[in-house]
Design a protein around this motif. Sequence first.
Motif, PDB file in Angstrom:
ATOM      1  N   ARG A 132     -17.914  27.838 -21.399  1.00 49.61           N
ATOM      2  CA  ARG A 132     -19.352  28.048 -21.179  1.00 49.61           C
ATOM      3  C   ARG A 132     -20.025  28.474 -22.476  1.00 49.61           C
ATOM      4  NH1 ARG A 132     -19.606  32.515 -17.337  1.00 49.61           N
ATOM      5  NH2 ARG A 132     -17.773  33.099 -18.519  1.00 49.61           N
ATOM      6  N   SER A 133     -19.262  29.106 -23.364  1.00 51.83           N
ATOM      7  CA  SER A 133     -19.806  29.566 -24.645  1.00 51.83           C
ATOM      8  C   SER A 133     -19.569  28.560 -25.762  1.00 51.83           C
ATOM      9  CB  SER A 133     -19.164  30.898 -25.036  1.00 51.83           C
ATOM     10  OG  SER A 133     -19.379  31.861 -24.042  1.00 51.83           O
ATOM     11  N   TYR A 134     -18.356  28.011 -25.850  1.00 53.66           N
ATOM     12  CA  TYR A 134     -18.053  27.118 -26.975  1.00 53.66           C
ATOM     13  C   TYR A 134     -17.862  25.665 -26.590  1.00 53.66           C
ATOM     14  CZ  TYR A 134     -13.426  29.083 -25.706  1.00 53.66           C
ATOM     15  OH  TYR A 134     -12.328  29.550 -25.048  1.00 53.66           O
ATOM     16  N   GLY A 135     -18.095  25.328 -25.340  1.00 55.16           N
ATOM     17  CA  GLY A 135     -18.045  23.938 -24.907  1.00 55.16           C
ATOM     18  C   GLY A 135     -16.641  23.467 -24.569  1.00 55.16           C
ATOM     19  N   PRO A 136     -16.522  22.175 -24.258  1.00 54.65           N
ATOM     20  CA  PRO A 136     -15.206  21.613 -23.922  1.00 54.65           C
ATOM     21  C   PRO A 136     -14.232  21.799 -25.075  1.00 54.65           C
ATOM     22  CG  PRO A 136     -16.959  20.058 -23.429  1.00 54.65           C
ATOM     23  CD  PRO A 136     -17.578  21.184 -24.193  1.00 54.65           C
ATOM     24  N   VAL A 137     -12.960  21.982 -24.729  1.00 53.52           N
ATOM     25  CA  VAL A 137     -11.918  22.266 -25.711  1.00 53.52           C
ATOM     26  C   VAL A 137     -11.056  21.010 -25.906  1.00 53.52           C
ATOM     27  CG1 VAL A 137      -9.870  23.675 -26.123  1.00 53.52           C
ATOM     28  CG2 VAL A 137     -11.874  24.680 -25.063  1.00 53.52           C
TER      29      VAL A 137
END
Length: 161
Positions: A132-137
């Motif tokens: 939610r903070s850094y996007g898809p991993v």
Amino acid sequence: MRQWRRVANEAMQFSVSTAKFIALLHVTDSYLFSPILAHGSSMLPTFNFSGDVVLAERLSHRFGRVVPGDVVMVRAPDDPNMMVGKRVLGMEGDKVTFVDPASIRQYRKTTVVPKGHVWIQGDNTKESFDSRSYGPVPYGLIQGRAFFRVWPPNGFGFVDD
């Protein structure tokens, strides 16, 4: 002279045995399974705040066998020296709806997980720094899948879905 040869031979055998043992430990830890200390508040109530020792197997992600619901160990996208444990909520192509933690009014957002990525979140969403903070991993950052809790004794067993 004969005594020195025997001592040298024993020392050589001990050195070879020790090297084989260390190599076996390395292979087991890097490619099969390894113990991980899971601590912090982001995975409450699945893991305790003070820390659980879990076994993470290192084969599933190599064969594309990670599925939504799995708890995975991932190199943190913002700090490659740190490992985080989070739950997979979406695979490539999945639509994921979430509350943006940065928004004051709790706006809901929907995104599609891009190819080669996963969406991960902590079970305790109020305390978790995650996709939610850094996007898809990127899928390549997954290092293993937590499958068995070793410690504490009252939690001994397989990690629940």
